[in-house]
Motif scaffolding. Structure first.
Motif, short mmCIF file in Angstrom:
data_model
loop_
_atom_site.label_atom_id
_atom_site.label_comp_id
_atom_site.label_asym_id
_atom_site.label_seq_id
_atom_site.Cartn_x
_atom_site.Cartn_y
_atom_site.Cartn_z
N ARG A 8 -10.49 2.03 1.48
CA ARG A 8 -11.59 1.22 0.96
C ARG A 8 -11.16 0.40 -0.26
NH1 ARG A 8 -13.83 5.15 3.84
NH2 ARG A 8 -15.89 4.85 4.75
N ASP A 9 -10.32 0.98 -1.09
CA ASP A 9 -9.80 0.23 -2.23
C ASP A 9 -8.92 -0.93 -1.77
OD1 ASP A 9 -11.09 1.89 -3.99
OD2 ASP A 9 -9.29 2.86 -4.76
N VAL A 10 -8.07 -0.67 -0.79
CA VAL A 10 -7.19 -1.73 -0.27
C VAL A 10 -8.02 -2.86 0.31
CG1 VAL A 10 -5.38 -2.30 1.39
CG2 VAL A 10 -5.28 -0.14 0.13
N ALA A 11 -9.06 -2.52 1.07
CA ALA A 11 -9.91 -3.55 1.66
C ALA A 11 -10.62 -4.36 0.58
CB ALA A 11 -10.94 -2.91 2.60
N ALA A 12 -11.07 -3.70 -0.46
CA ALA A 12 -11.74 -4.42 -1.55
C ALA A 12 -10.77 -5.36 -2.25
CB ALA A 12 -12.35 -3.43 -2.53
N GLY A 65 -11.41 -4.23 -11.41
CA GLY A 65 -12.19 -3.98 -12.61
C GLY A 65 -12.84 -2.62 -12.64
N ARG A 66 -12.31 -1.68 -11.86
CA ARG A 66 -12.81 -0.30 -11.83
C ARG A 66 -11.65 0.61 -11.48
NH1 ARG A 66 -12.46 1.39 -6.76
NH2 ARG A 66 -13.03 0.07 -4.98
N PRO A 67 -11.75 1.89 -11.79
CA PRO A 67 -10.64 2.80 -11.45
C PRO A 67 -10.42 2.92 -9.95
CG PRO A 67 -12.10 3.79 -13.09
CD PRO A 67 -12.80 2.56 -12.56
N ALA A 68 -9.17 3.18 -9.58
CA ALA A 68 -8.88 3.48 -8.18
C ALA A 68 -9.57 4.78 -7.77
CB ALA A 68 -7.37 3.60 -7.98
N THR A 69 -9.91 4.89 -6.51
CA THR A 69 -10.61 6.06 -5.98
C THR A 69 -9.66 7.25 -5.89
OG1 THR A 69 -12.00 4.58 -4.67
CG2 THR A 69 -11.98 6.90 -4.03
N SER A 70 -10.14 8.41 -6.31
CA SER A 70 -9.32 9.62 -6.24
C SER A 70 -9.08 10.02 -4.79
CB SER A 70 -9.99 10.77 -6.98
OG SER A 70 -11.13 11.23 -6.26
N PHE A 71 -8.06 10.84 -4.59
CA PHE A 71 -7.74 11.32 -3.24
C PHE A 71 -8.94 12.05 -2.63
CE2 PHE A 71 -6.34 14.55 -0.26
CZ PHE A 71 -5.50 13.83 0.58
N ALA A 109 3.19 -9.62 -5.71
CA ALA A 109 3.22 -8.39 -4.92
C ALA A 109 2.53 -7.31 -5.72
CB ALA A 109 4.65 -7.99 -4.60
N TYR A 110 1.51 -6.71 -5.14
CA TYR A 110 0.73 -5.68 -5.82
C TYR A 110 0.99 -4.32 -5.18
CZ TYR A 110 -1.88 -9.68 -7.65
OH TYR A 110 -2.23 -10.86 -8.27
N ASP A 111 1.29 -3.33 -6.02
CA ASP A 111 1.44 -1.96 -5.55
C ASP A 111 0.07 -1.29 -5.62
OD1 ASP A 111 4.12 -2.30 -5.17
OD2 ASP A 111 4.75 -1.17 -6.94
N LEU A 112 -0.48 -0.92 -4.49
CA LEU A 112 -1.81 -0.35 -4.42
C LEU A 112 -1.71 1.16 -4.21
CD1 LEU A 112 -3.62 -3.07 -2.28
CD2 LEU A 112 -3.17 -3.01 -4.74
N THR A 113 -2.11 1.91 -5.23
CA THR A 113 -2.00 3.37 -5.21
C THR A 113 -3.31 3.99 -5.68
OG1 THR A 113 -1.31 3.79 -7.51
CG2 THR A 113 0.40 3.06 -5.97
N ASP A 169 0.82 -1.20 0.00
CA ASP A 169 0.00 0.00 0.00
C ASP A 169 0.86 1.26 0.00
OD1 ASP A 169 -1.83 -2.00 0.46
OD2 ASP A 169 -2.07 -1.52 2.59
N ASN A 170 0.43 2.26 -0.75
CA ASN A 170 0.98 3.60 -0.58
C ASN A 170 0.39 4.17 0.71
OD1 ASN A 170 1.75 6.48 -1.20
ND2 ASN A 170 2.23 5.60 -3.21
N PHE A 171 0.73 5.40 1.06
CA PHE A 171 0.10 6.01 2.22
C PHE A 171 -1.41 6.07 1.99
CE2 PHE A 171 4.26 8.33 3.09
CZ PHE A 171 4.57 7.52 4.17
N TYR A 172 -2.16 5.88 3.05
CA TYR A 172 -3.61 5.94 2.94
C TYR A 172 -4.07 7.39 2.78
CZ TYR A 172 -3.47 1.14 4.68
OH TYR A 172 -3.22 -0.21 4.84
#
Length: 283
Positions: free
Chosen positions: A171-175, A268-274, A191-195, A139-142
């Protein structure tokens, strides 16, 4: 039936992940148990509750008996964090857990500028050296924590310069975690980079916080000496001061600027914006 154990369910990430699994369980998903230090704070989702801490090997082994997949949320920041993680991994091996999904950090390594990223690098090494199958969610910073970086005047201070951070929604990380936990074999050894979808400067972060909260925010750059002096009144130990300051220097040095498409590929959807992540947390 497959059995999944979830740690950290009294916290935000573990709790959100458990709720995703509860939704899946209602349509015939896996058996889930929640491993928590304080059962009174655990979400009431119809899952079994097991009281244990990361450093309590015997209780951990008992709680993990019969578990196929473990969602391992990293421990709270401390100077004993790697030892706590080692305890979990050893208990998982002793209990013959098949697969561990671990919440790591982008760029986790022994030489990470963000000092706590070194703990994650050490934990990844422990898992690679174990008999367990593993998946790392780096994960990047939340995004949601940046509201807590600001002081009472809305000022975010730190030596980040014009560096950028691709902060990710919890919420994206949890999903993603719930998705991986329901089919871990597909993700073994990955290993997945979650940003998030964009990398922002802290000036842009402050502007987004102003817009979302309606309260003025701004970023004030600091030198390393200024950063240490401005935090000295907390009386924190040196390792914690170093961690706080390296939050900003890792941004300054570009270690957190890369935008990954892993969230979108997995969900299958875009990551959530900040801004959307912060607004959702606020409401």
């Amino acid at each position: 039936m497959t059995t999944i154990a979830v740690t950290g369910a009294t916290g935000t990430l573990g709790g959100l992940t458990a709720r995703h699994l509860a939704d899946a369980a209602s349509t015939g998903g896996a058996d889930v148990r929640l491993l928590v230090r304080d059962p009174s704070r655990a979400p009431r989702l119809g899952f079994g509750l097991w009281e244990c801490s990361y450093s309590d090997g015997p209780n951990l082994r008992e709680a993990l008996a019969g578990v196929d997949t473990l969602f391992f949320v990293s421990a709270h920041e401390s100077d004993a964090r790697v030892d706590e993680h080692r305890s979990v991994i050893e208990a998982a091996e002793d209990a013959h857990v098949g697969h561990v999904v671990y919440t790591s950090f982008v760029g986790a390594a022994a030489d990470s500028t963000f000092t706590l990223g070194r703990d994650h690098g050490a934990t990844e090494d422990l898992l690679r050296e174990s008999d367990l199958d593993w998946t790392f969610l780096r994960d990047n910073f939340y995004a949601e924590v940046f509201t807590h970086f600001a002081d009472s005047d809305g000022v975010i201070r730190g030596p980040a310069g014009a560096g950028r951070v691709a902060a990710v929604s919890q919420r994206d990380v949890a999903a993603v975690a719930a998705h991986v936990l329901q089919d871990p074999a597909t993700h073994a050894g990955r290993a997945y980079d979650l940003t998030g979808p964009d990398a922002l400067t802290l000036d842009e972060v402050a502007a987004a916080l102003t817009q979302v909260t309606g309260r003025p925010h701004r970023f004030e750059d600091e030198t390393l000496d200024e950063a240490r002096a401005s935090r000295a009144h907390y009386g924190a130990p040196d390792w914690q001061l170093d961690a706080w300051i390296s939050t900003y220097t890792a941004i300054r040095d570009g270690e957190l600027a890369a935008v990954s498409g892993d969230v979108e590929r997995l969900l299958g959807r875009p990551a959530t914006s900040f801004a959307d992540a912060v607004a959702a947390a606020a409401h």
